[in-house]
Design a protein around this motif. Structure first.
Motif, PDB file in Angstrom:
ATOM      1  N   TRP A 162       2.952   6.856  -6.647  1.00 51.28           N
ATOM      2  CA  TRP A 162       1.976   7.774  -7.235  1.00 51.28           C
ATOM      3  C   TRP A 162       2.404   9.221  -7.016  1.00 51.28           C
ATOM      4  N   TYR A 163       2.844   9.543  -5.801  1.00 59.21           N
ATOM      5  CA  TYR A 163       3.296  10.908  -5.524  1.00 59.21           C
ATOM      6  C   TYR A 163       4.512  11.262  -6.378  1.00 59.21           C
TER       7      TYR A 163
ATOM      8  N   VAL B  48      -5.289   7.015  -6.517  1.00 59.97           N
ATOM      9  CA  VAL B  48      -4.377   6.057  -5.906  1.00 59.97           C
ATOM     10  C   VAL B  48      -4.897   5.432  -4.620  1.00 59.97           C
ATOM     11  N   LEU B  49      -5.682   6.127  -3.826  1.00 53.00           N
ATOM     12  CA  LEU B  49      -5.997   5.627  -2.488  1.00 53.00           C
ATOM     13  C   LEU B  49      -6.762   4.307  -2.502  1.00 53.00           C
TER      14      LEU B  49
ATOM     15  N   SER C  13       3.257  11.744  -9.876  1.00 51.30           N
ATOM     16  CA  SER C  13       2.493  12.986 -10.017  1.00 51.30           C
ATOM     17  C   SER C  13       3.421  14.169 -10.243  1.00 51.30           C
TER      18      SER C  13
ATOM     19  N   THR D 248       0.831  -1.202   0.000  1.00 55.28           N
ATOM     20  CA  THR D 248       0.000   0.000   0.000  1.00 55.28           C
ATOM     21  C   THR D 248       0.866   1.253   0.000  1.00 55.28           C
ATOM     22  N   GLY D 249       1.807   1.305   0.934  1.00 54.57           N
ATOM     23  CA  GLY D 249       2.651   2.490   1.068  1.00 54.57           C
ATOM     24  C   GLY D 249       3.491   2.779  -0.158  1.00 54.57           C
TER      25      GLY D 249
ATOM     26  N   THR E  19       2.870   1.883  -3.243  1.00 52.40           N
ATOM     27  CA  THR E  19       2.005   2.309  -4.346  1.00 52.40           C
ATOM     28  C   THR E  19       1.717   3.802  -4.228  1.00 52.40           C
ATOM     29  N   VAL E  20       1.383   4.248  -3.023  1.00 50.24           N
ATOM     30  CA  VAL E  20       1.104   5.667  -2.798  1.00 50.24           C
ATOM     31  C   VAL E  20       2.361   6.510  -3.033  1.00 50.24           C
ATOM     32  N   LEU E  21       3.496   6.044  -2.525  1.00 51.88           N
ATOM     33  CA  LEU E  21       4.753   6.762  -2.725  1.00 51.88           C
ATOM     34  C   LEU E  21       5.088   6.893  -4.211  1.00 51.88           C
TER      35      LEU E  21
ATOM     36  N   ALA F   5      -4.544   1.531  -4.025  1.00 48.39           N
ATOM     37  CA  ALA F   5      -3.478   1.165  -3.087  1.00 48.39           C
ATOM     38  C   ALA F   5      -4.025   0.317  -1.951  1.00 48.39           C
TER      39      ALA F   5
ATOM     40  N   GLY G   6       2.539   2.407  -8.809  1.00 46.72           N
ATOM     41  CA  GLY G   6       2.036   3.699  -8.355  1.00 46.72           C
ATOM     42  C   GLY G   6       2.448   4.820  -9.296  1.00 46.72           C
TER      43      GLY G   6
END
Length: 185
Positions: free
Chosen positions: A55-56, A130-131, A59, A48-49, A51-53, A134, A120
């Motif tokens: 994505w950021y 993403v949320l 972005s 999860t983490g 994937t979010v990282l 993720a 991500g």
């Protein structure tokens, strides 16, 4: 991104963690329930983490690579999927892992979720949210880790390499689908 695609991506990403969990199920004899739950939480959390990282990070780069986003996603998934297939077919057995040690858990969490970082990034360059994806990726990873641990204990880890091959094939399929949709639809 639609739910079936996110689930397929989640299953593909979870194969590394599942393969490690199968190995854990084969080798851990004491504290099995605790180890299985710990692995599931570590793998799900890291997937999860990361994937979010990713994505950021993606972005921040999306404006620079937006015109080739489908190619970036395709090549990232091609690389990740190909790597998973290669490693699964190579099938080398290593030393037994001390699954209960924090440094080992941290290392396994990072190692099995590097692919999620790239996914991500792909989500970001494709303009996907993403949320929810993720969270789905993390939940699927945790559940498949539990299943892999059980499977390893019951079947002795004879099929652990094929989990990575299947996961890699799923990621390759998703990459080809993304490229096809952007070029022809």
């Amino acid at each position: 991104m639609d739910l079936p695609t996110v689930i397929l991506i989640a299953v593909g990403l979870a194969m590394d963690a599942t393969a490690v969990s199968v190995a854990g199920g084969v080798s851990v004899r004491e504290g099995r329930a605790r180890t299985a739950l710990t692995l599931a939480l570590v793998f799900g959390g890291f997937q999860t983490g990361m994937t979010v990282l990713g994505w950021y990070a993606g972005s921040a780069l999306a404006g620079f690579i937006g015109w080739i986003d489908h190619w970036v996603a395709f090549f990232l998934l091609l690389f990740i999927g190909g790597k998973m297939i290669y490693e699964g077919l190579r099938g080398e057995d290593g030393e037994p892992v001390a699954f209960e040690k924090p440094l080992v858990l941290l290392t396994l969490g990072v190692a099995t979720s590097i692919d999620a970082l790239a996914v991500g990034l792909s989500f970001a360059v494709l303009g996907s949210a993403v949320l929810v994806p993720a969270a789905i990726i993390g939940i699927v990873s945790a559940l498949l880790s539990l299943v892999g641990f059980w499977f390893g204990g019951v079947f002795g880890g004879r099929h652990r390499e094929w989990a990575e091959v299947v996961g890699g094939a799923v990621l390759l399929f998703i990459g080809v689908r993304i490229l096809f949709e952007h070029l022809f639809i």
